[in-house]
Each structure stands twice: as structure tokens, then as C-alpha cells.
Design a protein around this motif. Structure first.
Motif, PDB file in Angstrom:
ATOM      1  N   MET A  76     -16.373  28.502  22.825  1.00  0.00           N
ATOM      2  CA  MET A  76     -16.097  29.941  22.911  1.00  0.00           C
ATOM      3  C   MET A  76     -16.641  30.540  24.209  1.00  0.00           C
ATOM      4  SD  MET A  76     -14.332  31.478  20.433  1.00  0.00           S
ATOM      5  CE  MET A  76     -15.000  33.138  20.333  1.00  0.00           C
ATOM      6  N   ASP A  77     -16.831  29.676  25.205  1.00  0.00           N
ATOM      7  CA  ASP A  77     -17.325  30.188  26.489  1.00  0.00           C
ATOM      8  C   ASP A  77     -16.219  30.935  27.216  1.00  0.00           C
ATOM      9  OD1 ASP A  77     -16.211  28.104  28.827  1.00  0.00           O
ATOM     10  OD2 ASP A  77     -16.276  27.275  26.792  1.00  0.00           O
ATOM     11  N   GLY A  78     -16.604  31.699  28.213  1.00  0.00           N
ATOM     12  CA  GLY A  78     -15.620  32.447  28.975  1.00  0.00           C
ATOM     13  C   GLY A  78     -15.220  31.760  30.270  1.00  0.00           C
ATOM     14  N   ASP A  79     -15.701  30.539  30.486  1.00  0.00           N
ATOM     15  CA  ASP A  79     -15.448  29.851  31.749  1.00  0.00           C
ATOM     16  C   ASP A  79     -14.293  28.866  31.655  1.00  0.00           C
ATOM     17  OD1 ASP A  79     -17.707  31.218  32.662  1.00  0.00           O
ATOM     18  OD2 ASP A  79     -19.017  29.598  31.942  1.00  0.00           O
ATOM     19  N   SER A  80     -14.302  28.044  30.613  1.00  0.00           N
ATOM     20  CA  SER A  80     -13.312  26.963  30.558  1.00  0.00           C
ATOM     21  C   SER A  80     -11.973  27.508  30.053  1.00  0.00           C
ATOM     22  CB  SER A  80     -13.806  25.872  29.613  1.00  0.00           C
ATOM     23  OG  SER A  80     -13.793  26.335  28.270  1.00  0.00           O
ATOM     24  N   TYR A 111      -8.813  30.082  25.680  1.00  0.00           N
ATOM     25  CA  TYR A 111      -7.761  29.938  24.674  1.00  0.00           C
ATOM     26  C   TYR A 111      -8.333  30.292  23.294  1.00  0.00           C
ATOM     27  CZ  TYR A 111      -4.432  27.605  21.557  1.00  0.00           C
ATOM     28  OH  TYR A 111      -3.542  27.327  20.557  1.00  0.00           O
ATOM     29  N   ALA A 112      -9.544  29.750  23.022  1.00  0.00           N
ATOM     30  CA  ALA A 112     -10.176  29.997  21.734  1.00  0.00           C
ATOM     31  C   ALA A 112     -10.518  31.469  21.558  1.00  0.00           C
ATOM     32  CB  ALA A 112     -11.448  29.138  21.602  1.00  0.00           C
ATOM     33  N   GLU A 125     -22.528  36.179  24.780  1.00  0.00           N
ATOM     34  CA  GLU A 125     -23.122  35.600  23.564  1.00  0.00           C
ATOM     35  C   GLU A 125     -22.125  34.784  22.760  1.00  0.00           C
ATOM     36  OE1 GLU A 125     -25.695  37.912  20.988  1.00  0.00           O
ATOM     37  OE2 GLU A 125     -25.791  39.448  22.558  1.00  0.00           O
ATOM     38  N   TRP A 126     -20.836  35.043  22.979  1.00  0.00           N
ATOM     39  CA  TRP A 126     -19.810  34.325  22.220  1.00  0.00           C
ATOM     40  C   TRP A 126     -19.951  32.807  22.388  1.00  0.00           C
ATOM     41  CZ3 TRP A 126     -14.500  37.339  22.898  1.00  0.00           C
ATOM     42  CH2 TRP A 126     -14.690  38.673  22.508  1.00  0.00           C
ATOM     43  N   GLY A 127     -20.497  32.441  23.538  1.00  0.00           N
ATOM     44  CA  GLY A 127     -20.615  31.017  23.842  1.00  0.00           C
ATOM     45  C   GLY A 127     -21.522  30.255  22.898  1.00  0.00           C
ATOM     46  N   ARG A 128     -22.339  30.985  22.098  1.00  0.00           N
ATOM     47  CA  ARG A 128     -23.196  30.320  21.106  1.00  0.00           C
ATOM     48  C   ARG A 128     -22.383  29.712  19.983  1.00  0.00           C
ATOM     49  NH1 ARG A 128     -26.560  34.760  18.681  1.00  0.00           N
ATOM     50  NH2 ARG A 128     -26.966  33.144  17.138  1.00  0.00           N
TER      51      ARG A 128
END
Lengths: 537, 537
Positions: free
Chosen positions: A402-406, A411-412, A455-458
Motif C-alpha cells: 500500500m505504498d505510494g511509490d511502487s 494500483y492497490a 501511513e498507508w504503507g503500514r
């Protein structure tokens, strides 16, 4: 129909039989009143307890898939042992993305770095141990995966084997620390087998109104036996033997140390393993100590990094026990890692005792690991045969970062924030122990309510497993309720390895948990489900 | 000093270990709230429970006397089997003196006469069964018996075998119905053996201040194992086998029936026997039914007097189970014999099932029997060797009738009403179950307060056993308390006989109960004592 409708007087009689069995077999949880000093002499209050939740009927489960889950376990054990040996992969795939956003990942990794540094003195043992539990649900494969389908199709489990061909095992999670439920699971299986032996199910079926068949499908041969307590105790005894003889001049014997949570309400899931260790032909001395101060006060490191433990009943100047195996049933939640908790864990890691698990083994319990394993070539890198890779991959459902980089992460994020797609998913943090997931329609609102998108990346986004529902009657402290239910099969595995060399790799037990189909969480001790026995079909 | 003084933190730790063991081994009694309908769905309240009382330390007991009690049991079994076959002696020695004054004796005897009459149809079985329990206390023989001595000498039990030569076994009572405590006793022994194995007693002793010896005398070889549950289950299985195959055309199988009290708080002392019967290689089907209406509704007599039982979960028109053995854990108290209770007991007696016990076996539990056995030539009449007679007589203390007709009775009335002598005695009614005795100095006032002297005849006057006291720490729901204590050893015996022909005669188990020395009653489940393990010395 399974199970048949049970008239109230019969249901009450069966309920009484179950309550009596639970009482006389110690299938109880403690009522713990926190923040109140327990007067040591007030026995009644300190021993107040209530029965663990259980299903009244065994729950149908395809026999082939039950056995398949057992054969998967050694492959999973091997995979996770290899992962824990690969610090660089762990860092890149799991730790690096979590470090900025997940405090628990940071705490564990910092301990790892401290251990490796000169100051930490290095890890005390090169032997690693895992008592893992891989959890699966049955999944209805086929057209249900289509993006066009908006309504979940309710599929049941047929009591006829050949009608369950569309079902597959899909992994819910892989637990590497403090895997619980083994003792409860074993006793519930014994109970369902006892009830079967007495003929109560035959009676209920023969008594049912308007049934096509009045013959009970519940027979002893359809209910697998369960030897979890022996399996878990044998596992610890094996590691204890591998540790070898006493090294410290101060100690006269070696022993296993259970690290447990203070004010533990679930002792009934731990103590039977301790009793079994003491009860062996060659008893394995086993002690329990509470996470935190109790560990720091009662242990010290010997000259050769032996973990020396001073039992609670010993006086000043007595001989300590040299700990062979540290079995963690605590330290799995982030709130346990205050300064004392960190020192406690570091003390244990610094020792030469075998840790179950080590810090690196612990990190593998993060949901991020499951998601990272889906990456191209990852399974191939860690498993030595195409067959193993295919077997493991077949248990995966879609999982996304749920990261914003990849690209994948973005997509997720799209799937998760759109109510049209979010209902198909579960948002999972890396925390252990249930109760932290966000389900389906709640995901978009939850994400948008967070202070920062970073924080979504957690979280990882996991496709919901579409589990077939069956009817059952569940019995908890809330009451007795008939409903559609779904089950989760956990398989316990033992792995002991030494830097790439796998010393033991076994399947040592299993548990079946069942919950109401319309409840998302699964945690029996928190009241979200119950222990159960598979009715193999 | 035994046991050593235990500092509070250690004592608290040990207490926790014991509570955990009790919780996880089902060593609990139910809280029963009477006169309140239990909502069937309120699981928590209906399963509320508290741990059975237990000693913290095993209690010293002379090894030779422990084994001697076991060798006495087959002789007692034989004696009581012969007594029950001798209706004329029973009538003359026990029933005739009690009929005018003891309503329970009258009820039982009237049932017996009804069974014998044409109307009653005769007893249904000529096989009798007893699961007896003979209770003993240690007695300090010697000068303490002198009439001149007014102050009780406190004598302890030495941990050195040769210093206990002055101790003898004296029988407290002989129980022939619903002998309880077997399951609790076994689990408490297992618990003390577990604690010993873990070294806690070693630690406590080595920790004691100012002790001469810091070595714990508590070792596994000094704590006898206990196989009560197996012994009691095997006994019932033996009788079940003797009953033989199904006779009734209606039934497809035979089984054992436990008759239990409604609202039973002590299921943990009954159910393990049932579980053991179901768990045999060849399971013995075992059911439980409540005394009274439940028996009358769920049983009927077949054409050949088979006792046909309809299990609670079966529907209309199902096949009944033919009962091989009726095991009474109810029907031991006079208040249970209202009109329904009497019909219940008669129904059981009329059947061809083996009764444990029969009405005549039940009558033998009256204290009057113990007293009557002291009469000249009585033991000689029923036992076939001088050796057996001497062994049994050696366990007797003085016992007197309290009637106003016999010389002996008048002598006893003199002893009992004179405060100078009464303190040496216990006044016992024929009732079962503890809680009905009058002790020592209370006797004169109690007797004089009765409406008529003729009622005195319901009682026997028994010399108090002068039991050696030792220190121990007892743990009950009232708390943990250190005190002087005394113990009572119960020995379980099985006897199966057929009109003078003894088919089985065995010692099948034992229990040790310990209470505060200054408390008169002994009944663990009523809160007057605790279960314990002998430390054989």
C-alpha cells in the motif's frame, strides 16, 4: 441438512454435557481483573473462569485438503527458515518499506542491529527455532473471482467428497511467534470425539424431523485425532536436547523457559505443554516467567552467554537453571516493547539459549512478508524445487503493498479507496493477534481518515477469501447460537535450523477455528470464534 | 519442622501454581444457585466454579499403615458382603433397634419388605455389588486411653518410620453408598507429584530459615501414585461384564447408569469415571440420570425385568439401552425419599440390573452396623479366620448403642450425659455424609435438649480417635491457612457377590483428606477439609 435442527430440550442436554466436559478438562479461560491488586488469599476471585468457546457440531472440511495442509507445512517451515537466514532480502522486502511507517518493525529491527553491533555483543546462538502456525481458509475458486461479479455467491461444503472439487486452501496468515490455540484445539477435538462415542450425534440425527437421511455423518473415523500437546512439548524437548548439556559452572541442570504475559487469562493454552514436558520419561525442567521485569530480575547471562534463570521459589544463593530454550508466549505486541520490554528481549537474544523465535524469526510474522513472497522469483529463490513453489503459490490470494511509490502500491491504493472494489479486500497491518484488520466497505473511509497517506504503507491489501459457509451451532459465553459459519484451519510446524542447515522440519499439530460467517475477525480468546473439529468429508 | 515456614512471596507463587493446575485439570466444584431457573443460554453463570480445597504440602503418614489399610479392604469387603446376605442378623442388630426412632431406616426397610412381598415382585437381581470406602484415622494408642487423663496429649507424626510405632489405624466409618472423592483424590495426588517433580518443595526446604535439615523429605518415591479413576471405572466395567449380553428384544446394547443428584455441584468427582468407561478399548456405554422423576420418566422395566433406559437425546420410538449396572451417587440422604424417590429406588431394585448398592447393601452404611459388629462373636460369625477377625477388630474404637433397654445402652447414656466423660466421645446418627455428628462437650446438652429420651436410640456413641497432629497449609475458598491438621485415609473396595458366593473382591483406590485439627467435621465438598497426598514415612 447439516447439522439437523435440534429441539430445545435436546440442545440443552447437549449444552450441559459440553459445559461439564469443559469444566472437568480445564477448558477454561481466566477472568482477569486488571489494575486491581489480587489479594493472594482470595482464591475464589483469582480463579474465576469461563469455558472456552466451542462449536456444538464438528464442521465439515474436505478430507483431502485437511491432509494437504499437513503436507504443505514442511515446505512452509523450510521457506521461512530460509527467509530468516536472508537478512538482505528481509531488509529490502519487509523492513525498508516498513521502517518509516511501522513502529513495531522499527523496534525489532533496531534490536537486531544492536545485537549485531559490538555493543550488543552479537546473537548468542546460531541455532534458530520456529513453532509456526500457518492458517488457511477454504476458498471457492472459479467464477467468483470475476471482477464483474458483485454479489458473493454462497457456496457450502458438501458432505460428499466429490462435490467439493472447487474448493482450495488459501493462506490467511503465517504466524511465527507465540502461536496459540494448540492445547484448546486438542481438548475440543477430544470432546467432539467423546460426544461422538457416546452416540449423542446419532441420537440427534435420528431424532430430526423431516430429514432425508437420519443417519449421522459424524463418526470417529471422520474426526481426526489431535496430538497438539504432545507435538508442541516434543518440539521443545527436541530443541532442549539439541542445546546439549550444562555449560555454566553455576548451574546443575538445563531447562526450558516459557516467557508469558502478565495477568495471563489464557494459561490453559500454555500449561498443558509445561505439564507434558515435566511428565516425560526423562522430564524436561520447565519454568515460566513473565515478560519484562520478571525476566530481568530472574535471569542473567553467564560467562559463556548461558541464560541463567533463578526459579521463583528458590532462596538466595541457590543454583540457577541454565535455559536451553526460550519459548515466547509474550512479546508479540508492540505495546510490550517499552524500555523494559526491549531490555528483556535483548537479554534473551544475547544468550546462547535457543530462541523460539529469534528477532529475525519474529519479523517474519509481518503480513508484509506474505505480500513480498508474491513477488516474481521470490519463492523460486528460496525453495529448491518447482513442485514446492507451485504448492506454496497455490495457497496465495492476491496481496498488494500500500505504498505510494511502487506501481503495485498505487494500483492497490486505487482498489482500496474505491467502494466499488474495496469490498473484495481486507486491509491488514503487520500487527499480530487479530482485531486490527479493516474489512471491505470500511476500508475507503478508514484510509481517508488517517492523518497522512504515508501511513498507508503500514498495511497490505489482501483479497478476501471466499469461504464456503455451512450451518453450525456455536457456544460461547454470549450464549448458544445457530448460524452460517466459516472455518480456519491452522497447522503447527516445527523447524530448527542452523545457518542454512535444517536440523528438524516437521508438522506437529493443527487447530480448527470456526466463526459466524458474518463476523470478520477470528480470535477465539477475544470472543470472535470458537474451537472446532473437522468432520472430514 | 514440617512443613517449613514459607515466606509470603514464595507461598503466593506456589498458590498460583496450584490454582493454575486445578483450573487446567478440572479440579473444580460448581457454584449452584438453587431455586433459580438457569437460562439455558447463559453459559457463564451455569458454569461458574471454584477449586476444590487442597493441602499445599503432602501430609506425613506411616507407610506401613498406609499399606495395611489396603490389605484390610478385602477383609472388610468380604465382611460386609456376608452381612448383607444375612437378613436376620441385619434385622436384629440394626433395623429392629432403629425402626422406632430412625425414619431413614424405616423407609429403607419398608422398601426391602415391599420388594420381598408378592406386590413388590421380588428383587430383580441376585448379584450384589459394593463400591465401599472404609475411612480410618491414625490413633495414638497407649496411655491416652486412660480414664484418668483429662487433657489430650498432642502427638505428631515423625518423619522417621521407627518413631511411629505407637500409631494405629482406627476406623471412622464404613461407607456403602455413593462413596465420593475418588476422582478429586486422584487429581490432587497427581498435582502433588507434579509439584514434587518440578522441585518446588526442594526449593522451599532449601530456602527455609534456621532449619536443622534443608533437604526436602518430599520425593516421588514417598508419594504413592493413585489410580482411583481407573479403579472405579474398572469396577463398574467388571460388573457390566458380569451382567452379560442384552436380554430385551427392545434394546440393542447394555450400559451403566449413574444415578446422580439434581443440581449437582460435584460433577467433577463423577464424570471422570464416566469418561473412563467410554474411553476403554471396548467402550462401556454410560449414561447419567437424575434421581427422582428423571429416573421414572426415562426408565421402564422390560418383560424379563430388564431396566430399559431412554437416553435424553433420543427421539420418540428410539431403542432403549438395557442397563447392566445402576451406580447410585444419589439416594443417600433421607430427604431424597419422598414418594417419587421411593418409587425411583423401587424401580431400580425391581430390575435385573446390578445395583451398586442394593437396599440391603445401603443399610450397612448405618453407623449402627459398626457398633453392632463389636458385639461378642459377631466378627467370628461372619469371617472365616481368626486372623481376619483380629485384623478387623484392631481397627475398632469403643462404640456403644444409646438405647434405654440394654445394659450397654444405659452405660453409654451415662458416659454421654456426664461432661466429665462426654468429651471423649462423638455422638453419631446413622445418617450419611457428615455434618450430623455431635462432638464431645456438646453431647450432654444436645441429648437433654431432645424432646424424648427414646430418640437417643438413633445414635451410637463412639470413642473419639486421638489422631496425631502435624503442621500443614490448607488452601480453600476461604483462603490459605497454616495450622495443625489431622488426616483421614479412605480405602475404596470393590465387592461383587451372588448369595454367599464372592465373585470379585479387590482394593481399588484410596483418598486422603486433611482438616484443621480443631475442626470436628470432615467433608471436603462442604468446606470442612481438603484433599491431600500421604507423604509416606
Amino acid at each position: 441438512m447439516y447439522p439437523p435442527t435440534t429441539p430445545e430440550p435436546l440442545s440443552d442436554h447437549l449444552t450441559t454435557q459440553i459445559l461439564n466436559y469443559q469444566l472437568t478438562h480445564g477448558m477454561h479461560l481466566k477472568h482477569i481483573t486488571l489494575n486491581q491488586p489480587q489479594p493472594s488469599h482470595n482464591i475464589t476471585s483469582s480463579s474465576s473462569s469461563y469455558p472456552i468457546s466451542t462449536s456444538i457440531f464438528p464442521n465439515p472440511f474436505p478430507r483431502a485438503l485437511f491432509h494437504h495442509a499437513h503436507t504443505l507445512q514442511p515446505i512452509y517451515n523450510e521457506l521461512y527458515a530460509r527467509l530468516s537466514d536472508s537478512e538482505s532480502w528481509l531488509y529490502d522486502a519487509v523492513i525498508k518499506p516498513l521502517l518509516p511507517v511501522d513502529p513495531f518493525a522499527r523496534i525489532l529491527w533496531e534490536m537486531h542491529l544492536r545485537m549485531k553491533s559490538k555493543r550488543g555483543g552479537g546473537y548468542g546462538s546460531d541455532i534458530s527455532m520456529g513453532l509456526f502456525r500457518s492458517d488457511y481458509m477454504l476458498h471457492v475458486s472459479g467464477n467468483g473471482n470475476s471482477d464483474q461479479e458483485e454479489v458473493e455467491v454462497e457456496v457450502g461444503i458438501s458432505l460428499k467428497e466429490n462435490e467439493n472439487a472447487g474448493l482450495k486452501l488459501k493462506q490467511v496468515e503465517f504466524n511465527t511467534i507465540a502461536c496459540a490455540g494448540g492445547c484448546h484445539a486438542k481438548k475440543v477435538v477430544d470432546m467432539h470425539r467423546y460426544l461422538t462415542r457416546t452416540g449423542v450425534y446419532d441420537d440427534i440425527f435420528s431424532n430430526a424431523d423431516g430429514e432425508e437421511s437420519r443417519k449421522s455423518p459424524i463418526t470417529l473415523s471422520s474426526l481426526p485425532t489431535n496430538e497438539n500437546i504432545k507435538g508442541l512439548a516434543d518440539s521443545l524437548a527436541t530443541a532442549h536436547d539439541i542445546y546439549g548439556p550444562v555449560r555454566s559452572d553455576l548451574a546443575t541442570k538445563t531447562g526450558v523457559l516459557f516467557i508469558v504475559q502478565p495477568d495471563n487469562f489464557n494459561v490453559a493454552d500454555e500449561l498443558p505443554i509445561e505439564y507434558a514436558l515435566w511428565d516425560r520419561d526423562v522430564p524436561v525442567p520447565t519454568y515460566r516467567v513473565e515478560w519484562g521485569d520478571d525476566v530481568l530480575e530472574r535471569t542473567c547471562l553467564g560467562g559463556d552467554r548461558e541464560l541463567l534463570f533463578y526459579p521463583h521459589l528458590q532462596g538466595e544463593g541457590s543454583m540457577p537453571v541454565e535455559i536451553s530454550v526460550v519459548y515466547l508466549r509474550a512479546g508479540l505486541e508492540v505495546h510490550e516493547y517499552d524500555a523494559v520490554g526491549i531490555e528483556c528481549r535483548v537479554r534473551l537474544e544475547q544468550s546462547r539459549a535457543v530462541k523460539c523465535p529469534s528477532v529475525l524469526g519474529h519479523v517474519l510474522t509481518f503480513k508484509k512478508v506474505q505480500q513480498a513472497l508474491m513477488g516474481p522469483g521470490v519463492l523460486e529463490r528460496f525453495l529448491d524445487s518447482e513442485e514446492k513453489v507451485l504448492a506454496i503459490r497455490d495457497t496465495f490470494v492476491g496481496m498488494y503493498p500500500m505504498d505510494g511509490d511502487s506501481e503495485e502500491g498505487n494500483y492497490a491504493r486505487g482498489l482500496a479507496t474505491d467502494p466499488e472494489t474495496a469490498w473484495r479486500y481486507i486491509l491488514k497491518p503487520s500487527l499480530e493477534g487479530g482485531g486490527h484488520n479493516i474489512y471491505g466497505e470500511d476500508i475507503p473511509g478508514f484510509l481517508l481518515g488517517m492523518s497522512s497517506e504515508s501511513e498507508w504503507g503500514r498495511y497490505v491489501l489482501m483479497e478476501r477469501i471466499r469461504s464456503p459457509v455451512v450451518g453450525n451451532v456455536l457456544m460461547s459465553k454470549m450464549g448458544v447460537e445457530e448460524s452460517d459459519v466459516v472455518s480456519e484451519l491452522g497447522v503447527f510446524g516445527l523447524c530448527i535450523w542452523k545457518k542454512g542447515d535444517i536440523l528438524r522440519n516437521e508438522t506437529v499439530g493443527w487447530s480448527l477455528k470456526t466463526k459466524f460467517a458474518d463476523v470478520d475477525e477470528m480470535s477465539v480468546v477475544k470472543g470472535f470464534g470458537c474451537f472446532d473439529t473437522p468432520l472430514l468429508v
